[in-house]
Design a protein around this motif. Structure first.
Motif, PDB file in Angstrom:
ATOM      1  N   VAL A  56       0.876  -1.162   0.000  1.00 20.13           N
ATOM      2  CA  VAL A  56       0.000   0.000   0.000  1.00 20.13           C
ATOM      3  C   VAL A  56       0.915   1.213   0.000  1.00 20.13           C
ATOM      4  O   VAL A  56       2.007   1.177   0.580  1.00 20.13           O
ATOM      5  N   GLY A  57       0.495   2.262  -0.676  1.00 18.43           N
ATOM      6  CA  GLY A  57       1.365   3.422  -0.740  1.00 18.43           C
ATOM      7  C   GLY A  57       0.677   4.643  -1.309  1.00 18.43           C
ATOM      8  O   GLY A  57      -0.512   4.617  -1.634  1.00 18.43           O
ATOM      9  N   ALA A  58       1.466   5.678  -1.422  1.00 17.58           N
ATOM     10  CA  ALA A  58       1.004   6.939  -2.005  1.00 17.58           C
ATOM     11  C   ALA A  58       2.151   7.507  -2.825  1.00 17.58           C
ATOM     12  O   ALA A  58       3.330   7.263  -2.536  1.00 17.58           O
ATOM     13  N   GLY A  59       1.791   8.251  -3.849  1.00 15.18           N
ATOM     14  CA  GLY A  59       2.819   8.838  -4.685  1.00 15.18           C
ATOM     15  C   GLY A  59       2.300  10.013  -5.473  1.00 15.18           C
ATOM     16  O   GLY A  59       1.147  10.424  -5.333  1.00 15.18           O
ATOM     17  N   ILE A  60       3.171  10.519  -6.304  1.00 13.57           N
ATOM     18  CA  ILE A  60       2.814  11.626  -7.173  1.00 13.57           C
ATOM     19  C   ILE A  60       3.567  11.475  -8.489  1.00 13.57           C
ATOM     20  O   ILE A  60       4.762  11.163  -8.500  1.00 13.57           O
ATOM     21  N   ARG A  61       2.826  11.630  -9.576  1.00 14.17           N
ATOM     22  CA  ARG A  61       3.435  11.657 -10.902  1.00 14.17           C
ATOM     23  C   ARG A  61       3.526  13.113 -11.333  1.00 14.17           C
ATOM     24  O   ARG A  61       2.536  13.832 -11.330  1.00 14.17           O
ATOM     25  N   ILE A  62       4.743  13.518 -11.675  1.00 14.24           N
ATOM     26  CA  ILE A  62       4.984  14.885 -12.157  1.00 14.24           C
ATOM     27  C   ILE A  62       5.646  14.746 -13.521  1.00 14.24           C
ATOM     28  O   ILE A  62       6.789  14.296 -13.606  1.00 14.24           O
ATOM     29  N   ASN A  63       4.915  15.125 -14.561  1.00 12.14           N
ATOM     30  CA  ASN A  63       5.362  14.892 -15.934  1.00 12.14           C
ATOM     31  C   ASN A  63       5.716  13.417 -16.095  1.00 12.14           C
ATOM     32  O   ASN A  63       4.876  12.572 -15.866  1.00 12.14           O
ATOM     33  N   ASN A  64       6.948  13.085 -16.444  1.00  9.39           N
ATOM     34  CA  ASN A  64       7.339  11.688 -16.652  1.00  9.39           C
ATOM     35  C   ASN A  64       7.925  11.033 -15.409  1.00  9.39           C
ATOM     36  O   ASN A  64       8.303   9.868 -15.442  1.00  9.39           O
ATOM     37  N   TRP A  65       8.025  11.747 -14.320  1.00 10.98           N
ATOM     38  CA  TRP A  65       8.625  11.232 -13.082  1.00 10.98           C
ATOM     39  C   TRP A  65       7.549  10.761 -12.116  1.00 10.98           C
ATOM     40  O   TRP A  65       6.478  11.355 -12.031  1.00 10.98           O
ATOM     41  N   ASP A  66       7.851   9.724 -11.381  1.00 11.56           N
ATOM     42  CA  ASP A  66       6.930   9.174 -10.379  1.00 11.56           C
ATOM     43  C   ASP A  66       7.709   8.986  -9.083  1.00 11.56           C
ATOM     44  O   ASP A  66       8.726   8.297  -9.064  1.00 11.56           O
TER      45      ASP A  66
END
Length: 167
Positions: free
Chosen positions: A126-136
């Protein structure tokens, strides 16, 4: 494709559809086992529960894994379907929550004082993240165990950070 042409390599990968992102991860168990992962990802083509600002989708993640701690080493490979709920903050920024259960195979059944009892382990996350343009960028809690198929089933719990790049 000439020596190190990243653009040509990413075009080749996209055309053949094997993977669409690569990443690295580092984490640690509560008893100081270092965890290293090299990941290969492929986004799902489908979306479900689409709203105005959010949707459910996910990705397949394959990984090469290395654990090192207390004088022991372990090598593994894993494959997991991961479901992610994305929030469209903007055209280029997408925070998300994720969860998944996959399969992994390991070279050793013991790691430090832990007896995993089996070379076959489930990989839960389980987790959380953020995609910014091509980066994750993501932070996850991961758990590896054999789900009680064989005793003892000490398992291992990990907090891990990841960064990946989507072609």
């Amino acid at each position: 494709m000439g020596g190190g042409d990243i653009s040509s390599a990413s075009t080749l990968v996209k055309e053949h559809g094997w993977i669409d992102a690569v990443g690295i991860s580092y984490g640690q168990s509560k008893d100081n086992i270092d965890i290293y992962r090299l990941t290969f990802r492929r986004d799902f083509k489908s979306r479900w529960l689409e709203g105005e600002m959010e949707y459910l989708s996910g990705y397949w993640e394959g990984s090469l894994n290395y654990w090192n701690g207390r004088g022991d080493e372990n090598f593994g490979i894993a494959l997991s379907p991961v479901f992610a709920y994305y929030f469209n903050a903007s055209e280029t920024v997408k925070p998300y929550l994720e969860g998944g259960i996959g399969l992994s195979v390991w070279t050793e059944t013991k790691m430090g004082h832990r007896d995993l009892s089996s070379n076959f382990l489930f990989e839960d996350r389980v987790g959380a993240g953020i995609r910014i343009n091509n980066w994750d960028l993501s932070l996850r809690y991961m758990h590896y165990s054999n789900a009680g198929i064989k005793e003892p089933n000490d398992g291992i719990d990990i907090f891990i950070g990841s960064i990946s790049y989507k072609f």
